[in-house]
Design an enzyme around this catalytic site. Sequence first.
Site, PDB file in Angstrom:
ATOM      1  N   HIS A  37      -7.630   9.802  -1.590  1.00  0.00           N
ATOM      2  CA  HIS A  37      -6.816   9.834  -0.187  1.00  0.00           C
ATOM      3  C   HIS A  37      -7.558  10.577   0.729  1.00  0.00           C
ATOM      4  O   HIS A  37      -7.638  10.066   1.993  1.00  0.00           O
ATOM      5  CB  HIS A  37      -5.454  10.365  -0.276  1.00  0.00           C
ATOM      6  CG  HIS A  37      -4.429  10.002   0.540  1.00  0.00           C
ATOM      7  ND1 HIS A  37      -3.181  10.011   0.249  1.00  0.00           N
ATOM      8  CD2 HIS A  37      -4.526   9.692   1.769  1.00  0.00           C
ATOM      9  CE1 HIS A  37      -2.352   9.604   1.254  1.00  0.00           C
ATOM     10  NE2 HIS A  37      -3.338   9.232   2.145  1.00  0.00           N
ATOM     11  N   ASP A  90       0.866  -1.158  -0.081  1.00  0.00           N
ATOM     12  CA  ASP A  90       0.008   0.140  -0.028  1.00  0.00           C
ATOM     13  C   ASP A  90       0.981   1.169   0.201  1.00  0.00           C
ATOM     14  O   ASP A  90       1.642   1.503   1.014  1.00  0.00           O
ATOM     15  CB  ASP A  90      -0.840   0.093   1.266  1.00  0.00           C
ATOM     16  CG  ASP A  90      -1.765   1.085   1.460  1.00  0.00           C
ATOM     17  OD1 ASP A  90      -2.959   1.035   0.963  1.00  0.00           O
ATOM     18  OD2 ASP A  90      -1.475   2.370   1.682  1.00  0.00           O
ATOM     19  N   ARG A 108      10.920  -6.373  11.821  1.00  0.00           N
ATOM     20  CA  ARG A 108       9.155  -5.835  11.999  1.00  0.00           C
ATOM     21  C   ARG A 108       8.331  -6.612  10.915  1.00  0.00           C
ATOM     22  O   ARG A 108       7.244  -6.733  11.358  1.00  0.00           O
ATOM     23  CB  ARG A 108       9.377  -4.439  12.331  1.00  0.00           C
ATOM     24  CG  ARG A 108       9.788  -3.841  13.597  1.00  0.00           C
ATOM     25  CD  ARG A 108       9.045  -4.223  14.870  1.00  0.00           C
ATOM     26  NE  ARG A 108       9.623  -3.794  15.918  1.00  0.00           N
ATOM     27  CZ  ARG A 108       9.613  -2.391  16.370  1.00  0.00           C
ATOM     28  NH1 ARG A 108       9.165  -1.501  15.547  1.00  0.00           N
ATOM     29  NH2 ARG A 108      10.164  -1.963  17.566  1.00  0.00           N
ATOM     30  N   LEU A 125      -1.803   0.118  14.141  1.00  0.00           N
ATOM     31  CA  LEU A 125      -1.261  -0.227  15.412  1.00  0.00           C
ATOM     32  C   LEU A 125      -1.250   1.309  16.509  1.00  0.00           C
ATOM     33  O   LEU A 125      -0.484   1.223  17.376  1.00  0.00           O
ATOM     34  CB  LEU A 125       0.171  -0.382  15.332  1.00  0.00           C
ATOM     35  CG  LEU A 125       0.518  -1.770  14.244  1.00  0.00           C
ATOM     36  CD1 LEU A 125       2.050  -1.884  14.447  1.00  0.00           C
ATOM     37  CD2 LEU A 125      -0.311  -2.910  14.894  1.00  0.00           C
ATOM     38  N   SER A 144       6.441  -0.856   8.105  1.00  0.00           N
ATOM     39  CA  SER A 144       7.768  -0.750   8.675  1.00  0.00           C
ATOM     40  C   SER A 144       8.635  -1.050   7.793  1.00  0.00           C
ATOM     41  O   SER A 144       8.512  -1.142   6.407  1.00  0.00           O
ATOM     42  CB  SER A 144       7.849  -2.082   9.781  1.00  0.00           C
ATOM     43  OG  SER A 144       9.056  -2.211  10.262  1.00  0.00           O
ATOM     44  N   TYR A 203       3.105   9.867  -0.535  1.00  0.00           N
ATOM     45  CA  TYR A 203       4.177   9.284   0.188  1.00  0.00           C
ATOM     46  C   TYR A 203       5.478   9.550  -0.531  1.00  0.00           C
ATOM     47  O   TYR A 203       6.547   9.488   0.120  1.00  0.00           O
ATOM     48  CB  TYR A 203       3.941   7.880   0.301  1.00  0.00           C
ATOM     49  CG  TYR A 203       2.776   7.498   1.093  1.00  0.00           C
ATOM     50  CD1 TYR A 203       1.939   8.252   1.783  1.00  0.00           C
ATOM     51  CD2 TYR A 203       2.589   6.006   1.139  1.00  0.00           C
ATOM     52  CE1 TYR A 203       0.841   7.850   2.308  1.00  0.00           C
ATOM     53  CE2 TYR A 203       1.388   5.600   1.820  1.00  0.00           C
ATOM     54  CZ  TYR A 203       0.393   6.566   2.401  1.00  0.00           C
ATOM     55  OH  TYR A 203      -0.584   6.063   2.859  1.00  0.00           O
ATOM     56  N   LYS A 222      -2.991   6.029  -4.019  1.00  0.00           N
ATOM     57  CA  LYS A 222      -3.974   6.982  -3.745  1.00  0.00           C
ATOM     58  C   LYS A 222      -3.860   8.277  -4.528  1.00  0.00           C
ATOM     59  O   LYS A 222      -2.585   8.749  -4.950  1.00  0.00           O
ATOM     60  CB  LYS A 222      -3.770   7.111  -2.327  1.00  0.00           C
ATOM     61  CG  LYS A 222      -3.919   5.673  -1.611  1.00  0.00           C
ATOM     62  CD  LYS A 222      -4.040   6.115   0.010  1.00  0.00           C
ATOM     63  CE  LYS A 222      -3.668   4.871   0.761  1.00  0.00           C
ATOM     64  NZ  LYS A 222      -2.359   4.332   0.898  1.00  0.00           N
TER      65      LYS A 222
END
Length: 291
Positions: free
Chosen positions: A109, A46, A249, A191, A244, A51, A76
């Site tokens: 978005h 994703d 992770r 998270l 991550s 970004y 997006k």
Amino acid sequence: MTTPEIDLNSGTVIPQLGLGVWQATNDETEHAVRFALDDAGYRHIDTAAAYGNEEGVGRGIAASSVPREDIFVTTKLWNSDHGYESALRAFDASLSRLGLDYVDLYLIHWPLQDQETRLRTWDAFEKIAESSRAKAIGVCNYEPHHLQELVDRGGMLPAVDQVELHPHLPQHAIRDFAALHGIAVESWSPLGGTSNAGWGDASKPNTLLDDPVLTRIGEAYGKSPAQVLIRWHLQNGLIVIPKSVHDSRIAQNIEVFDFHLTDGDLADIATLDDGTRVGFHPDEMNMGAPE
């Protein structure tokens, strides 16, 4: 290990667990994507134009040994590209940066605060879907009233609504509306965000990864609080995309299919609902809107 899949109203399927790459550089993203695909077993990535790492996603996919058709890729539309023609141009640019012929899911978005422009943007998304260069189309951060606009409009409904969602903000109203209309719900900041201050007007730092309830549940299964949180999303039928750039992770986040939260565990986690956010409320977010 095979990640479960969720059927979308587009007739396609989406792996329920994926890798998010927000706040990662192109080089970090390239490494994370290749590792996730080749070494950790992910099949869902994703990203977003905003970004700034779509190129890294494309390079990571190209460097991996996994066939393109086995990878689910989401990107997006950024806020400044809302509108019909601008959305079409932005989609072409995203495909170019990714180095791909198609994406599996293309999302708006943010809904922003202009209904007419929102609907024109969705017209462009329908055209993109009809071209098959996006196998599914959807939205992010749409509240029930935004989704109702599209229901009332007729035509295609979003395949996915990606929203901030975690035990502090379980988004029951959005999930109920989406379920009623066959829209899958995907969780960002699953998270609970970072330990730094939140970035919305009324948001707070994340405390979930240190929460004693999640720590206690994790200790019972030999799992981390992060793994408990990911399991919580999966068992609630949500699509989850923990971010991550660290190999350990990334690997740990997908090692969540060998335990199961009990009804008691889920009831304990439900007590963490306090309505706090990491990011902006969608009705207050208008960053980058076209003038």
